[in-house]
Design an enzyme around this catalytic site. Structure first.
Site, PDB file in Angstrom:
ATOM      1  CE  LYS A  13       6.824   4.664   1.266  1.00 28.70           C
ATOM      2  NZ  LYS A  13       7.049   3.513   0.093  1.00 28.70           N
ATOM      3  CE  LYS A  18       1.328   8.465  -5.246  1.00 25.82           C
ATOM      4  NZ  LYS A  18       2.468   7.813  -5.017  1.00 25.82           N
ATOM      5  CE  LYS A  44       6.633   7.046  -9.759  1.00 28.89           C
ATOM      6  NZ  LYS A  44       6.323   5.764  -9.557  1.00 28.89           N
ATOM      7  CG  ASP A 130       7.227   9.983  -0.895  1.00 27.65           C
ATOM      8  OD1 ASP A 130       6.892   9.645  -2.057  1.00 27.65           O
ATOM      9  OD2 ASP A 130       7.431   8.978   0.086  1.00 27.65           O
TER      10      ASP A 130
HETATM   11  P1  ADP Z   1       2.667   4.950  -7.066  1.00 25.93           P
HETATM   12  O1  ADP Z   1       1.840   5.596  -8.384  1.00 25.93           O
HETATM   13  O2  ADP Z   1       2.052   4.981  -5.770  1.00 25.93           O
HETATM   14  O3  ADP Z   1       3.988   5.294  -7.113  1.00 25.93           O
HETATM   15  P2  ADP Z   1       2.264   2.258  -8.532  1.00 25.93           P
HETATM   16  O4  ADP Z   1       0.955   2.362  -8.618  1.00 25.93           O
HETATM   17  O5  ADP Z   1       3.135   2.735  -9.659  1.00 25.93           O
HETATM   18  O6  ADP Z   1       2.702   3.263  -7.439  1.00 25.93           O
HETATM   19  O7  ADP Z   1       2.606   0.844  -7.886  1.00 25.93           O
HETATM   20  C1  ADP Z   1       3.719   0.291  -7.757  1.00 25.93           C
HETATM   21  C2  ADP Z   1       3.968  -0.911  -8.012  1.00 25.93           C
HETATM   22  O8  ADP Z   1       3.063  -1.771  -7.233  1.00 25.93           O
HETATM   23  C3  ADP Z   1       3.407  -1.338  -9.493  1.00 25.93           C
HETATM   24  O9  ADP Z   1       4.370  -2.391  -9.828  1.00 25.93           O
HETATM   25  C4  ADP Z   1       2.118  -2.053  -9.218  1.00 25.93           C
HETATM   26  O10 ADP Z   1       1.733  -2.859 -10.117  1.00 25.93           O
HETATM   27  C5  ADP Z   1       2.274  -2.454  -7.889  1.00 25.93           C
HETATM   28  N1  ADP Z   1       0.984  -2.614  -7.131  1.00 25.93           N
HETATM   29  C6  ADP Z   1       0.213  -1.781  -6.847  1.00 25.93           C
HETATM   30  N2  ADP Z   1      -1.067  -2.270  -6.144  1.00 25.93           N
HETATM   31  C7  ADP Z   1      -0.864  -3.577  -6.227  1.00 25.93           C
HETATM   32  C8  ADP Z   1      -1.395  -4.760  -5.600  1.00 25.93           C
HETATM   33  N3  ADP Z   1      -2.899  -4.612  -4.973  1.00 25.93           N
HETATM   34  N4  ADP Z   1      -1.176  -5.874  -5.665  1.00 25.93           N
HETATM   35  C9  ADP Z   1       0.031  -6.251  -6.461  1.00 25.93           C
HETATM   36  N5  ADP Z   1       0.642  -5.151  -7.074  1.00 25.93           N
HETATM   37  C10 ADP Z   1       0.499  -3.947  -6.789  1.00 25.93           C
HETATM   38 MG    MG Z   2       2.579   6.771  -9.614  1.00 27.97          MG
END
Ligand code: ADP
Ligand code: MG
Length: 291
Positions: A13, A18, A44, A130
């Site tokens: 999601k 991811k 995005k 999602d």
């Molecule tokens: P997605 O790609 O699924 O939309 P993101 O990789 O951009 O999500 O991560 C969303 C937020 O969560 C970012 O700010 C990222 O730094 C944080 N994040 C992801 N995994 C962790 C973790 N294991 N510990 C702390 N923060 C995390």
């Molecule tokens: Mg992402």
């Protein structure tokens, strides 16, 4: 004999981690000498930012919309340790289907003979999960990818999205679709998080391939604009991402998950909710308390 390219899709999601996880796997594998391509399949278009720094990268769909012949150099940037970064991009907001955009982007990459010419060891697809509409299922369908992994926390909405993905995998598996490599349990904090995800894996006949605790090392690396592998190569989290990367390249086992029905998923979640309420959120929870 040269080893075949492995195509790996990472779903989950929005906001679940991811891109963070995929980029750290890419960085870890590239650092270990693998040739890696990362393709962001999220409108995005921020999948590869921590790998490529400030290097501007037009998305495949934006560049295609401009018209004229598109070359690989126009839509890719070489990032950390040689990772080839690509963003599929999305439709003009409010117009068209984001999923169809992924299809168009991947077709173009195939037409450009990206995989034959770059000869990657591994291609990572970072896919928004999602809603697994037809378009977002493109990397699963028709054998485009070898295996799928899903990033999930112990939050219900993340598990709900993972369960939906399992439904899509189950649907396409008989016609040659990709199967599931496993669950990447990310952002774990509470003591019940791990047994809860373990139990979800048991219920769906899948497995957890890696546990990634929530960590300020990840936040700090993101603030630096890089992966953990680059910002904190000796940290515990860098070791976790390296281990995960090696598992993904080395272990090609996969399964057809058995998703829970909507009501069963609700009942299962409620049992966990009751247990956490009864024991307290910080109490150590016995493994597979509900199963
Ligand atoms: P997605 O790609 O699924 O939309 P993101 O990789 O951009 O999500 O991560 C969303 C937020 O969560 C970012 O700010 C990222 O730094 C944080 N994040 C992801 N995994 C962790 C973790 N294991 N510990 C702390 N923060 C995390
Ligand atoms: Mg992402």
């Amino acid at each position: 004999m040269t080893k075949r390219t492995q195509h790996i899709a990472i779903y989950g999601k929005g906001g679940i981690g991811k891109s963070t996880t995929t980029s750290n796997i890419a960085a870890a594998l590239a650092d270990a000498g693998y040739r890696v391509v990362q393709i962001g399949c999220d409108p995005k278009a921020d999948s590869t930012v921590t790998l490529r720094g400030v290097n501007y990268l037009p998305t495949v769909l934006d560049r295609t919309r401009e018209g004229g012949r598109v070359h690989l150099e126009d839509i890719s940037v070489v990032g950390f340790r040689g990772v080839l970064c690509i963003e599929a991009g999305g439709p003009v907001p409010g117009v068209g289907c984001a999923g169809r955009g992924i299809n168009a982007a991947i077709s173009l990459l195939q037409d450009l003979h990206l995989f034959e010419e770059f000869k990657p060891d591994i291609v990572l697809y970072d896919v928004l999960g999602d809603v697994v509409c037809g378009g977002f299922a493109v990397p699963i369908r028709e054998g485009l990818t070898d295996r799928v992994y899903v990033v999930s926390s112990s939050d219900f909405m993340a598990i709900y999205a993972a369960n939906n993905l399992f439904k899509a995998i189950q649907k396409y598996a008989p016609s040659g679709g990709a199967k599931l490599g496993g669950i990447i349990a990310n952002g774990l904090i509470a003591p019940y998080a791990r047994p809860l995800i373990d139990d979800f894996a048991v219920q769906t006949e899948t497995r957890v391939v890696q546990y990634i605790p929530r960590s300020s090392t990840v936040a700090q690396a993101e603030l630096h604009g890089t992966t953990v592998i680059e910002a904190a190569p000796d940290s515990a989290h860098a070791a976790i991402y390296r281990e995960l990367g090696e598992k993904i390249v080395a272990d090609d086992s996969s399964v057809v998950p058995q998703p829970l029905g909507v009501n069963d998923l609700r009942d299962w979640a409620r049992q966990w909710g009751d247990l956490i309420l009864r024991e307290g959120a910080d109490a150590p929870v016995p493994i597979r308390a509900v199963a």
